[in-house]
Write a protein that holds these residues in place. Structure first.
Motif, PDB file in Angstrom:
ATOM      1  N   ALA A 125       0.831  -1.208   0.000  1.00  0.00           N
ATOM      2  CA  ALA A 125       0.000   0.000   0.000  1.00  0.00           C
ATOM      3  C   ALA A 125       0.862   1.254   0.000  1.00  0.00           C
ATOM      4  CB  ALA A 125      -0.926  -0.012   1.214  1.00  0.00           C
ATOM      5  N   LEU A 126       1.908   1.281   0.805  1.00  0.00           N
ATOM      6  CA  LEU A 126       2.796   2.442   0.861  1.00  0.00           C
ATOM      7  C   LEU A 126       3.514   2.656  -0.466  1.00  0.00           C
ATOM      8  CD1 LEU A 126       3.947   4.646   2.718  1.00  0.00           C
ATOM      9  CD2 LEU A 126       5.780   3.049   3.288  1.00  0.00           C
ATOM     10  N   THR A 127       3.990   1.593  -1.061  1.00  0.00           N
ATOM     11  CA  THR A 127       4.694   1.688  -2.340  1.00  0.00           C
ATOM     12  C   THR A 127       3.769   2.175  -3.448  1.00  0.00           C
ATOM     13  OG1 THR A 127       6.129  -0.115  -1.659  1.00  0.00           O
ATOM     14  CG2 THR A 127       6.112   0.416  -3.986  1.00  0.00           C
ATOM     15  N   ILE A 128       2.557   1.666  -3.481  1.00  0.00           N
ATOM     16  CA  ILE A 128       1.610   2.087  -4.509  1.00  0.00           C
ATOM     17  C   ILE A 128       1.262   3.558  -4.336  1.00  0.00           C
ATOM     18  CG2 ILE A 128      -0.794   1.807  -5.273  1.00  0.00           C
ATOM     19  CD1 ILE A 128      -0.418  -1.190  -4.888  1.00  0.00           C
ATOM     20  N   LEU A 129       1.083   4.008  -3.103  1.00  0.00           N
ATOM     21  CA  LEU A 129       0.747   5.415  -2.870  1.00  0.00           C
ATOM     22  C   LEU A 129       1.911   6.342  -3.208  1.00  0.00           C
ATOM     23  CD1 LEU A 129      -1.308   5.242   0.436  1.00  0.00           C
ATOM     24  CD2 LEU A 129      -2.142   5.731  -1.861  1.00  0.00           C
ATOM     25  N   THR A 130       3.136   5.950  -2.878  1.00  0.00           N
ATOM     26  CA  THR A 130       4.277   6.820  -3.147  1.00  0.00           C
ATOM     27  C   THR A 130       4.680   6.828  -4.622  1.00  0.00           C
ATOM     28  OG1 THR A 130       5.821   5.060  -2.564  1.00  0.00           O
ATOM     29  CG2 THR A 130       5.215   6.630  -0.831  1.00  0.00           C
ATOM     30  N   LYS A 131       4.358   5.794  -5.367  1.00  0.00           N
ATOM     31  CA  LYS A 131       4.701   5.744  -6.789  1.00  0.00           C
ATOM     32  C   LYS A 131       3.558   6.243  -7.667  1.00  0.00           C
ATOM     33  CE  LYS A 131       8.249   2.286  -6.695  1.00  0.00           C
ATOM     34  NZ  LYS A 131       8.999   1.460  -7.574  1.00  0.00           N
ATOM     35  N   GLY A 132       2.569   6.872  -7.092  1.00  0.00           N
ATOM     36  CA  GLY A 132       1.479   7.424  -7.884  1.00  0.00           C
ATOM     37  C   GLY A 132       0.572   6.368  -8.474  1.00  0.00           C
ATOM     38  N   TRP A 133       0.199   5.393  -7.673  1.00  0.00           N
ATOM     39  CA  TRP A 133      -0.720   4.323  -8.065  1.00  0.00           C
ATOM     40  C   TRP A 133      -0.155   3.400  -9.145  1.00  0.00           C
ATOM     41  CZ3 TRP A 133      -4.519   3.354  -4.838  1.00  0.00           C
ATOM     42  CH2 TRP A 133      -4.944   4.380  -4.014  1.00  0.00           C
ATOM     43  N   HIS A 134       1.164   3.339  -9.270  1.00  0.00           N
ATOM     44  CA  HIS A 134       1.784   2.392 -10.197  1.00  0.00           C
ATOM     45  C   HIS A 134       2.183   1.134  -9.430  1.00  0.00           C
ATOM     46  CE1 HIS A 134       1.860   5.071 -13.581  1.00  0.00           C
ATOM     47  NE2 HIS A 134       2.351   6.025 -12.810  1.00  0.00           N
ATOM     48  N   TRP A 135       2.076   0.029 -10.115  1.00  0.00           N
ATOM     49  CA  TRP A 135       2.394  -1.257  -9.524  1.00  0.00           C
ATOM     50  C   TRP A 135       3.877  -1.350  -9.261  1.00  0.00           C
ATOM     51  CZ3 TRP A 135       0.260  -4.529  -6.693  1.00  0.00           C
ATOM     52  CH2 TRP A 135       0.643  -5.862  -6.655  1.00  0.00           C
TER      53      TRP A 135
END
Length: 137
Positions: A125-135
């Protein structure tokens, strides 16, 4: 009627089996592994890269991973962690030392499974939010 009441009382007093709980845990880990391998198996039999990319995004998308983690965590919690955590041992009477350690070992394996899944879901969840909803993969 007395037959059913005696059966229910003896079942309540029986200590949960750590082997059954371990089987549930291993089965759910195997389910997660097989689920993660299906896109690789699909790729080995298909030459269509666009179809593979679409399948990969759908199968290993954030929603699908979240759903699988939620389902496996619920199954392990209901059929493995809770039966071992509830105070059945006091009602069942004395247990040998080997059974006691198996019980606690499997219980802590189940708790570790929950913590690892929770940490992975939080990281995802943190990674998706920080990368702008990219996988992230």
């Amino acid at each position: 009627m007395a037959l059913f009441s005696s059966l229910s009382k003896s079942k309540q007093a029986q200590a949960p089996l750590p082997g059954l709980s371990l089987g549930v845990l291993v089965g759910n880990i195997a389910l997660l592994w097989v689920w993660a391998q299906i896109p690789v198996w699909y790729r080995s039999g298909s030459a269509d890269l666009d179809a593979y990319a679409t399948f990969w995004d759908a199968w290993l998308g954030a929603a699908a991973i979240s759903a699988m983690l939620l389902l496996t965590n619920a199954a392990v919690l209901y059929w493995a962690t809770l039966p071992l955590a509830l105070p059945h041992l006091e009602e069942a009477g004395p247990v040998d030392k080997a059974q006691f350690w198996k019980h606690h070992f499997v219980f802590w394996l189940c708790v570790s499974f929950h913590l690892v899944c929770l940490a992975f879901a939080g990281w995802l969840a943190l990674t998706i939010l920080t990368k702008g909803w990219h996988w992230p993969f």
